[in-house]
Design a protein around this motif. Structure first.
Motif, short mmCIF file in Angstrom:
data_model
loop_
_atom_site.label_atom_id
_atom_site.label_comp_id
_atom_site.label_asym_id
_atom_site.label_seq_id
_atom_site.Cartn_x
_atom_site.Cartn_y
_atom_site.Cartn_z
N ASP A 1 7.07 18.47 13.58
CA ASP A 1 8.12 17.71 14.26
C ASP A 1 8.86 18.58 15.26
N VAL A 2 9.23 19.78 14.85
CA VAL A 2 9.97 20.67 15.75
C VAL A 2 9.11 21.04 16.96
N CYS A 3 7.83 21.27 16.74
CA CYS A 3 6.94 21.56 17.88
C CYS A 3 6.94 20.37 18.85
N GLY A 4 6.97 19.15 18.32
CA GLY A 4 7.05 17.97 19.17
C GLY A 4 8.35 17.91 19.94
N ILE A 5 9.45 18.20 19.26
CA ILE A 5 10.76 18.19 19.92
C ILE A 5 10.80 19.23 21.04
N LEU A 6 10.13 20.37 20.79
CA LEU A 6 10.06 21.44 21.80
C LEU A 6 9.00 21.15 22.86
N GLU A 7 8.42 19.97 22.81
CA GLU A 7 7.42 19.48 23.77
C GLU A 7 6.11 20.25 23.75
N ASP A 8 5.81 20.87 22.62
CA ASP A 8 4.51 21.50 22.41
C ASP A 8 3.67 20.46 21.67
N TYR A 9 3.29 19.42 22.40
CA TYR A 9 2.67 18.24 21.78
C TYR A 9 1.29 18.52 21.19
N LYS A 10 0.51 19.36 21.81
CA LYS A 10 -0.83 19.64 21.28
C LYS A 10 -0.74 20.38 19.94
N THR A 11 0.16 21.35 19.84
CA THR A 11 0.36 22.05 18.57
C THR A 11 0.88 21.08 17.53
N SER A 12 1.85 20.28 17.92
CA SER A 12 2.41 19.29 17.01
C SER A 12 1.33 18.34 16.50
N GLU A 13 0.49 17.87 17.42
CA GLU A 13 -0.60 16.95 17.05
C GLU A 13 -1.52 17.59 16.00
N ALA A 14 -1.89 18.84 16.21
CA ALA A 14 -2.78 19.52 15.27
C ALA A 14 -2.13 19.68 13.90
N ILE A 15 -0.89 20.04 13.89
CA ILE A 15 -0.17 20.25 12.62
C ILE A 15 0.00 18.94 11.87
N LEU A 16 0.44 17.91 12.58
CA LEU A 16 0.68 16.62 11.92
C LEU A 16 -0.63 15.99 11.45
N THR A 17 -1.71 16.23 12.16
CA THR A 17 -3.02 15.76 11.71
C THR A 17 -3.39 16.45 10.40
N LYS A 18 -3.08 17.73 10.31
CA LYS A 18 -3.33 18.48 9.07
C LYS A 18 -2.47 17.91 7.94
N VAL A 19 -1.22 17.61 8.22
CA VAL A 19 -0.34 17.02 7.20
C VAL A 19 -0.96 15.74 6.65
N LEU A 20 -1.45 14.89 7.55
CA LEU A 20 -2.02 13.61 7.11
C LEU A 20 -3.36 13.80 6.41
N THR A 21 -4.04 14.89 6.64
CA THR A 21 -5.24 15.21 5.87
C THR A 21 -4.84 15.55 4.44
N MET A 22 -3.73 16.26 4.30
CA MET A 22 -3.25 16.67 2.99
C MET A 22 -2.55 15.52 2.26
N ALA A 23 -1.84 14.68 3.00
CA ALA A 23 -1.04 13.59 2.42
C ALA A 23 -1.19 12.36 3.30
N PRO A 24 -2.29 11.61 3.16
CA PRO A 24 -2.62 10.52 4.08
C PRO A 24 -1.59 9.39 4.17
N LYS A 25 -0.76 9.25 3.18
CA LYS A 25 0.21 8.15 3.19
C LYS A 25 1.63 8.62 3.53
N ARG A 26 1.77 9.82 4.00
CA ARG A 26 3.11 10.36 4.30
C ARG A 26 3.69 9.64 5.51
N ARG A 27 4.65 8.78 5.23
CA ARG A 27 5.25 7.91 6.25
C ARG A 27 5.81 8.69 7.43
#
Length: 173
Positions: free
Chosen positions: A83-109
């Motif tokens: 989220d912080v990477c997204g706020i800092l406008e590092d969208y590609k890093t944010s995308e990779a991290i959040l994709t990993k989160v959803l791999t670990m926890a697919p239903k994380r709202r």
């Protein structure tokens, strides 16, 4: 927007030995001591850095990175870093991290909401719509989810608004 998380790993210590049989490659080997309790403390400190009129995004990012280093499975810290990477406008890093989160926890709202936002900022409207819809569906009540989507993602960016509007028009319980 809901809080999120990301991951950058930098070695915190290296194992060195005076053993002459160790090769130079052994000196490059690094280890990070896992410490889930310390990771949770760092995550809490990172969240504290995000509140108030003088929030410190870079400090929060550093604290979340350290938390993830100490406990790579701490989904909350990873989400917060993304989220912080997204706020800092590092969208590609944010995308990779959040994709990993959803791999670990697919239903994380919150991760679906954060990734929907990031995908919209990247112009990936279809992906944004998918994640925003998953965000809505993760609520106990579909109407509550749509209301939260409307209230949480008010960025005037046309991509974000298009993704939100399409989600509201097309997402079904």
């Amino acid at each position: 927007r809901p809080p999120g998380n990301a991951e950058l790993q930098t070695p915190t210590s290296s194992r060195r030995s005076s053993d002459p049989s160790r090769s130079g490659a052994d000196d490059l080997e690094t280890t990070v001591q896992r410490d889930p309790r310390a990771a949770r403390r760092l995550n809490t400190q990172g969240l504290q850095a995000l509140v108030g009129p003088h929030r410190d995004l870079n400090k929060a990012k550093r604290l979340f990175q350290e938390a993830v280093q100490l406990d790579p499975e701490l989904v909350e810290a990873l989400n917060n870093l993304g989220d912080v990477c997204g706020i800092l406008e590092d969208y590609k890093t944010s995308e990779a991290i959040l994709t990993k989160v959803l791999t670990m926890a697919p239903k994380r709202r919150v991760a679906h909401g954060n990734l929907g936002y990031v995908e919209a900022k990247l112009g990936n409207i279809d992906q944004a719509e998918f994640h925003f819809c998953e965000y809505i569906r993760a609520f106990d009540n579909f109407d509550k989810g749509t209301s939260k989507l409307k209230g949480s993602f008010t960025d005037p960016d046309p991509h974000v608004q298009t993704a939100v509007d399409l989600t509201l028009a097309n997402c079904k319980p």
